[in-house]
Structure formats: structure tokens, C-alpha cells
Design a protein around this motif. Structure first.
Motif, PDB file in Angstrom:
ATOM      1  N   ILE A 182       5.894  -2.928  -5.890  1.00  0.00           N
ATOM      2  CA  ILE A 182       7.066  -2.685  -6.720  1.00  0.00           C
ATOM      3  C   ILE A 182       7.362  -1.188  -6.790  1.00  0.00           C
ATOM      4  N   TYR A 183       6.314  -0.384  -6.954  1.00  0.00           N
ATOM      5  CA  TYR A 183       6.487   1.058  -6.845  1.00  0.00           C
ATOM      6  C   TYR A 183       5.862   1.528  -5.544  1.00  0.00           C
ATOM      7  N   ALA A 184       6.580   2.366  -4.823  1.00  0.00           N
ATOM      8  CA  ALA A 184       6.009   2.950  -3.613  1.00  0.00           C
ATOM      9  C   ALA A 184       5.230   4.193  -4.005  1.00  0.00           C
ATOM     10  N   PRO A 185       4.007   4.377  -3.494  1.00  0.00           N
ATOM     11  CA  PRO A 185       3.229   5.561  -3.873  1.00  0.00           C
ATOM     12  C   PRO A 185       3.892   6.841  -3.378  1.00  0.00           C
ATOM     13  N   ASP A 186       3.765   7.903  -4.152  1.00  0.00           N
ATOM     14  CA  ASP A 186       4.318   9.181  -3.724  1.00  0.00           C
ATOM     15  C   ASP A 186       3.399   9.878  -2.725  1.00  0.00           C
ATOM     16  N   GLU A 187       2.115   9.601  -2.841  1.00  0.00           N
ATOM     17  CA  GLU A 187       1.169  10.098  -1.842  1.00  0.00           C
ATOM     18  C   GLU A 187       0.229   8.960  -1.498  1.00  0.00           C
ATOM     19  N   GLY A 188      -0.359   9.056  -0.320  1.00  0.00           N
ATOM     20  CA  GLY A 188      -1.333   8.050   0.073  1.00  0.00           C
ATOM     21  C   GLY A 188      -0.681   6.782   0.571  1.00  0.00           C
ATOM     22  N   SER A 189      -1.485   5.769   0.808  1.00  0.00           N
ATOM     23  CA  SER A 189      -0.932   4.532   1.333  1.00  0.00           C
ATOM     24  C   SER A 189      -1.636   3.323   0.726  1.00  0.00           C
ATOM     25  N   VAL A 190      -0.922   2.224   0.739  1.00  0.00           N
ATOM     26  CA  VAL A 190      -1.464   0.960   0.258  1.00  0.00           C
ATOM     27  C   VAL A 190      -1.286  -0.062   1.371  1.00  0.00           C
ATOM     28  N   GLU A 191      -2.367  -0.707   1.746  1.00  0.00           N
ATOM     29  CA  GLU A 191      -2.240  -1.767   2.729  1.00  0.00           C
ATOM     30  C   GLU A 191      -2.683  -3.070   2.100  1.00  0.00           C
ATOM     31  N   VAL A 192      -1.884  -4.080   2.319  1.00  0.00           N
ATOM     32  CA  VAL A 192      -2.123  -5.349   1.661  1.00  0.00           C
ATOM     33  C   VAL A 192      -1.997  -6.459   2.692  1.00  0.00           C
ATOM     34  N   GLU A 193      -2.927  -7.384   2.664  1.00  0.00           N
ATOM     35  CA  GLU A 193      -2.825  -8.487   3.597  1.00  0.00           C
ATOM     36  C   GLU A 193      -2.693  -9.799   2.842  1.00  0.00           C
ATOM     37  N   GLY A 194      -1.573 -10.451   3.020  1.00  0.00           N
ATOM     38  CA  GLY A 194      -1.385 -11.745   2.371  1.00  0.00           C
ATOM     39  C   GLY A 194      -0.254 -11.723   1.370  1.00  0.00           C
ATOM     40  N   ARG A 195       0.011 -12.876   0.847  1.00  0.00           N
ATOM     41  CA  ARG A 195       1.097 -13.036  -0.114  1.00  0.00           C
ATOM     42  C   ARG A 195       0.608 -12.657  -1.506  1.00  0.00           C
ATOM     43  N   ILE A 196       1.360 -11.827  -2.173  1.00  0.00           N
ATOM     44  CA  ILE A 196       0.960 -11.329  -3.482  1.00  0.00           C
ATOM     45  C   ILE A 196       1.793 -11.960  -4.584  1.00  0.00           C
ATOM     46  N   THR A 197       1.162 -12.284  -5.685  1.00  0.00           N
ATOM     47  CA  THR A 197       1.904 -12.667  -6.875  1.00  0.00           C
ATOM     48  C   THR A 197       1.398 -11.867  -8.059  1.00  0.00           C
ATOM     49  N   LEU A 198       2.323 -11.255  -8.750  1.00  0.00           N
ATOM     50  CA  LEU A 198       1.975 -10.526  -9.967  1.00  0.00           C
ATOM     51  C   LEU A 198       2.348 -11.390 -11.163  1.00  0.00           C
ATOM     52  N   LEU A 199       1.387 -11.598 -12.008  1.00  0.00           N
ATOM     53  CA  LEU A 199       1.618 -12.420 -13.186  1.00  0.00           C
ATOM     54  C   LEU A 199       1.495 -11.512 -14.402  1.00  0.00           C
ATOM     55  N   ALA A 200       2.614 -11.250 -15.044  1.00  0.00           N
ATOM     56  CA  ALA A 200       2.600 -10.319 -16.170  1.00  0.00           C
ATOM     57  C   ALA A 200       3.640 -10.750 -17.175  1.00  0.00           C
ATOM     58  N   GLY A 201       3.305 -10.742 -18.426  1.00  0.00           N
ATOM     59  CA  GLY A 201       4.237 -11.057 -19.505  1.00  0.00           C
ATOM     60  C   GLY A 201       5.250 -12.105 -19.085  1.00  0.00           C
ATOM     61  N   ILE A 202       4.820 -13.345 -19.065  1.00  0.00           N
ATOM     62  CA  ILE A 202       5.520 -14.419 -18.377  1.00  0.00           C
ATOM     63  C   ILE A 202       6.896 -14.744 -18.953  1.00  0.00           C
ATOM     64  N   GLY A 203       7.716 -15.415 -18.147  1.00  0.00           N
ATOM     65  CA  GLY A 203       8.854 -16.145 -18.676  1.00  0.00           C
ATOM     66  C   GLY A 203      10.188 -15.477 -18.478  1.00  0.00           C
ATOM     67  N   THR A 204      10.260 -14.156 -18.467  1.00  0.00           N
ATOM     68  CA  THR A 204      11.550 -13.544 -18.233  1.00  0.00           C
ATOM     69  C   THR A 204      11.839 -13.623 -16.740  1.00  0.00           C
ATOM     70  N   GLY A 205      13.025 -13.199 -16.362  1.00  0.00           N
ATOM     71  CA  GLY A 205      13.401 -13.331 -14.973  1.00  0.00           C
ATOM     72  C   GLY A 205      14.024 -14.690 -14.708  1.00  0.00           C
TER      73      GLY A 205
END
Lengths: 285, 246
Positions: free
Chosen positions: B79-102
Motif C-alpha cells: 500500500i505504501y511504497a518504501p522510500d528507501e530499500g526494497s520489499v519482495e513478496v511472494e504470493g497473494r497478500i491479504t491485509l486484515l485490519a479494522g474490518i468492515g469498511t470499504g
């Protein structure tokens, strides 16, 4: 689905510059399913109560047309054989542009809860609004059929102007919104500025009057040309009118070229701006 | 290398101090249109983060309010791109936070299931396959064809949790989500999270609760002012957290 794959590209790949519009189109294609869902959602909300929903959505342009028709019958002595059609098409074309621009301006901020929950290319929000407004325009267009029958107007080859004008209007509205949607995240009154700007240009564009009232000899020719260059919507509205009335398009070719080029440039620059600023802008919502 | 689900390398992220943006008109009237130096407008929310999370691992993150826990999850989720460094992720991600809106208020529960599914990248067919399971789990079948705006807050939360937890992500990010709905549903959702945790999924949990983290996590990291300050040993993270509270 290329969800995570795309993410890596977006984060580690170089920020696109000249290829920005191409990159946006690729993203839209990869996420076409989602795009379809967003457009479907907006249509469903709008036309939920099918007949009534449609009725309401065309009532406003119809009421405005009647108002301007009466006003013009009193105020103006210009001879326009198709006056109700001229006004109605002007209003429909204008609202396509205005809605695309203003919905696009606020869509990043409005969707903050979704944006903070899941990643997908954020231009989807903008383009789904454009797509929705386009479909809405096409659906609204059915109300001109009785007028076409009344005047006995048959489609001529001029109808080809319609798709060109529509694409150009969408590019212009979306292109401007690519800028303002980012600016809106940082300064919350950008949407008000857009509203005021749209209201002023509504009157300055040939929406409820034909283009000839401005360029038809009332002002010196060089001003008329400057007006056409400064106001691309004047050209596009006139194109849509010609498409249905079959009248020849009375705009110099040079002006047409300049107007198209300006619109494409705005869209292109907007794409670059959006792709470069979007990742920073979402931190403000 | 390939057994990593998430690898975060030297990631730093700046965050605006004034989050809600400014008003141009107000700035104009109060005459504060002057250039504010970058360091006054931004602060470093994450700094020098290095994390390597293996597939199937369950990792907890603990830290005082404002230490950057939620921001870290958002960086992992893309959701946020890092300003420095890198993030590598393998697979489908789901963020579960403060449910129900959206949710879209004017669409029905069923339509919102479809919409949420497509937002998370599922095609129509797999959404239809999941639909019944989601409705069963939510326990609100009789209202599923009513618009969301007629739902109570509890019903929305139930539906939200039912959808997200049935998406079967490869990587699940949980941000303080153990308190949804009534007692019975809470038990059910806790059981569901346990199930996900024990399954193949890689899980990152942000929580203040020592007992939750202790019972679920292989590793727990302490986060302080946007930096990771412990080595992953759960006990040292708990110790750090206790000392922070005092």
C-alpha cells in the motif's frame, strides 16, 4: 492473477516517464475484471430502481434543455433549426466531461479506506469513473431519438465524428483528473476550485448555444481562433452536434489538429504526473 | 532465498506530519504560503528495517502506539511504497485490519462479496465458488440480499471478516483484529485465525496482546520509533514491550 507480480514491477521498476500512458493501459488491461466490477457497481447504484433510476438520470438534462430553450426563444434571434437538439446534445456532452473531471478529482481521496486496505493500481479508480460516465452518456443518448425522428434526421457519414469526440472528451476529462486527483490529496479545496472552474467554463463553452454565436462573425477572426484553441470542449461539443444533424463541421482543420494535440498532451502529461506522484500522495489520505 | 515469503531490505519510509493535507484557501488567508523545510513536513516512520520471513512462518510485531506497526504491515501489503530499500513478496497478500469498511452501502451483501473478491484479484468463477462458504460463515444469510446500509455494525463486521478470512491468502497480515462482533462470533473468528495460522499461510500479526502473540507466533519482533529493536526471540520482545510501558 498478476497481483503480487504487478506489485513488484511497480515498486522496483523505474518510474515510467514517456511510457506512462502505456503502463497505465497495461494496468487497466491486467485489472479489467476489477474495472468492470467498479463500473458495474456505479451503474447498479445509479439505476437500481431500473425505470425510475433511468428517468431521474435523464430528467436533469431534459429540464435544463427546456429552460434554455425558453430562455433562448425570448433572448436570442438566432436561427437554429434544431435548437432543442443543439441544447440537449450540448448539455449531455458537457456533463460527460464535467462528471469525468470532477468525479476523477475526488476519487482517490474518497476511496481512502479501500486504498489503505489493499494494493492495486490506483488509476483504476479514475478510469472506472470515466468508463461509468461514458456508459451513462451512451444510455442518456437514447432521449434524443424522438427529436431525431421529429426532425427526420438520418445518420450520415458525419456520425463518425461521435466516437472521435467521445474519446477526446474522455481523454481531456481524465487527463485533467490525473493531475487534480493527486493535488486533491494534499489540498482539500482543489475540488472546490474544479467546481468553480467547471461552472465558469460551462457558460464559456457552446453548451446551450451553438458555436456560431461566438465564432460567427461577432468577434474578430483571430479571437475566434484563439477561443477554439483555448477551449477544446467547444470543438468536441460541435463535433457531436454535427454527428447527429449531419451538418458539415465548420472548424478550420488547423484548429482541429491543435485541439486534438493539446488534449493528447494533457492526457500524456497527466499520466506521467500521476504515475510519479501517486505513491507519495496516498500517504496523505 | 526461495523459501522466503517476505524479504524486507533496509526499508525506510517517510510519512507526512500533517496527514489530512492543507487548505489552499486557509493557507492563503493566513499567509502561511512559505516554504517549510522537508524535515518539518515529513518524519521517518520506518527506518532501516530488515526482515526475512520464511514461508509458513508466523511472526508477531509488538510495539508502543505510533511505533510504526501498522505502517510496516502496509508496506508489506504494497500500500505504501518504501522510500528507501526494497520489499519482495511472494504470493497473494491479504491485509486484515479494522474490518468492515470499504463496503458499498447501496449494494447488497452478496454484491459486496463479489466486489470485495474482485478487489482482491479473484475472477468471477472463484468468487462464486467461495460465496456460499462466506455467507455460511457470516451467519447472516437471511439479510444477504439486503443493502449493506440496512446492516448493523456487528453484521458488517461479521460479513467483512467472513469475506477476508475465506480468501485463503498465501500471506495474511493481521492488524489488531481479534475483537469483532459478539462473544460467539469472536470465538468463531479466533478459531478461524488459528486455522489459518496453523495452515500453510505465512502470517504477520500486529498486536498489543502478549497472550495472543505467545500462543501463535514463532518469532516476535519489537518495534520502536520505526526501528526493529529485538532479535525475534519472543521473550525479548515481551521484555522490551514491558519496559516501554513503564
Amino acid at each position: 492473477m498478476g497481483v503480487s507480480e504487478n506489485k513488484v514491477l511497480r515498486r522496483d521498476g523505474k518510474l515510467p516517464f514517456l511510457s506512462a500512458p502505456v503502463k497505465i493501459m497495461q494496468n487497466l488491461y491486467n485489472y479489467r475484471q476489477l474495472l468492470k466490477h467498479f463500473i458495474g457497481r456505479d451503474l447498479k447504484v445509479r439505476y437500481h430502481n431500473s425505470i425510475l433510476g433511468y428517468g431521474w438520470s435523464v430528467l436533469e438534462p431534459l429540464a435544463l434543455t427546456v429552460t434554455f430553450y425558453i430562455l433562448f426563444a425570448i433572448l436570442s434571434d438566432s436561427e437554429d433549426p434544431y435548437r432543442p437538439l443543439t441544447i440537449l446534445l450540448g448539455i449531455l456532452a458537457w456533463s460527460l466531461f464535467a462528471k469525468t473531471f470532477s468525479n476523477g478529482t475526488t476519487c482517490i481521496q474518497r476511496n481512502s479506506s479501500l486504498i489503505q486496505r489493499v494494493y492495486f493500481p490506483r488509476e483504476i479508480f479514475l478510469f472506472s469513473k470515466s468508463g461509468y460516465n461514458m456508459l451513462h452518456f451512451i444510455l442518456s443518448l437514447f432521449v434524443i431519438i424522438p427529436l431525431l425522428i421529429h426532425y427526420g434526421l438520418m445518420p450520415t457519414q458525419q456520425i463518425l465524428l461521435l466516437p472521435i469526440a467521445l474519446i477526446m472528451i474522455l481523454m481531456l476529462g481524465t487527463g485533467l483528473a490525473l493531475f487534480t486527483s493527486i493535488l486533491q490529496t494534499k489540498a482539500r479545496d482543489v475540488e472546490h476550485i474544479v467546481t468553480i472552474g467547471l461552472r465558469i467554463s460551462f457558460y464559456l463553452s457552446p453548451v446551450f448555444y451553438p458555436l456560431e454565436m461566438i465564432t460567427g462573425g461577432r468577434i474578430p477572426e483571430q479571437y475566434a481562433e484563439a477561443y477554439l484553441i483555448a477551449n477544446p470542449m467547444a470543438t468536441y461539443i460541435t463535433m457531436i452536434r454535427s454527428a447527429f444533424t449531419g451538418a458539415p463541421l465548420d472548424i478550420p482543420t488547423m484548429n482541429l489538429v491543435i485541439t486534438f494535440a493539446t488534449t493528447i498532451a494533457i492526457f500524456w502529461m497527466g499520466s506521467i504526473y500521476f504515475m510519479r506522484k501517486e505513491r507519495k500522495a496516498v500517504k496523505f489520505i | 532465498m526461495n523459501d522466503s515469503a517476505i524479504s524486507i531490505n533496509d526499508v525506510a519510509l517517510d510519512y507526512p506530519r500533517k496527514k489530512k493535507g492543507v487548505g489552499l484557501l486557509r493557507e492563503f488567508i493566513t499567509g502561511r504560503f512559505k516554504k517549510v523545510p522537508r524535515k518539518d513536513r515529513w518524519f521517518r516512520a520506518l527506518n532501516g528495517i530488515n526482515l526475512d520471513i520464511k514461508k509458513g512462518e508466523v511472526v508477531g510485531i509488538m510495539g508502543p502506539n505510533g511505533s510504526g506497526k501498522s505502517t510496516l504491515l502496509r508496506v508489506i501489503a504494497g500500500i505504501y511504497a518504501p522510500d528507501e530499500g526494497s520489499v519482495e513478496v511472494e504470493g497473494r497478500i491479504t491485509l486484515l485490519a479494522g474490518i468492515g469498511t470499504g463496503f458499498n452501502q447501496d449494494l447488497t451483501g452478496r454484491e459486496n462479496i463479489k466486489l470485495t473478491g474482485s478487489i482482491f484479484g479473484f475472477d468471477s468463477k472463484s468468487i462464486s465458488d467461495m460465496e456460499e462458504g462466506i455467507i455460511d460463515f457470516s451467519g447472516i444469510r437471511e439479510f444477504i440480499d439486503d443493502p449493506i446500509r440496512t446492516y448493523s455494525a456487528g453484521m458488517r463486521a461479521r460479513l467483512g471478516f467472513a469475506i477476508i478470512s475465506n480468501l485463503e491468502p498465501d500471506i495474511l497480515l493481521l492488524d489488531e483484529v481479534m475483537s469483532v462482533g459478539d462473544h460467539e462470533f469472536r470465538k468463531k473468528s479466533r478459531a478461524r485465525i488459528d486455522e489459518l495460522v496453523q495452515g500453510d499461510a505465512t502470517v504477520v500479526i500486529v498486536s498489543h496482546s502478549k497472550s495472543i502473540l505467545k500462543s501463535m507466533c514463532d518469532k516476535v519482533y519489537g518495534l520502536h520509533n520505526g526501528e526493529i529493536v529485538t532479535d525475534g526471540e519472543p521473550e525479548s520482545a515481551f521484555e522490551f514491550y514491558e519496559s516501554e510501558k513503564e
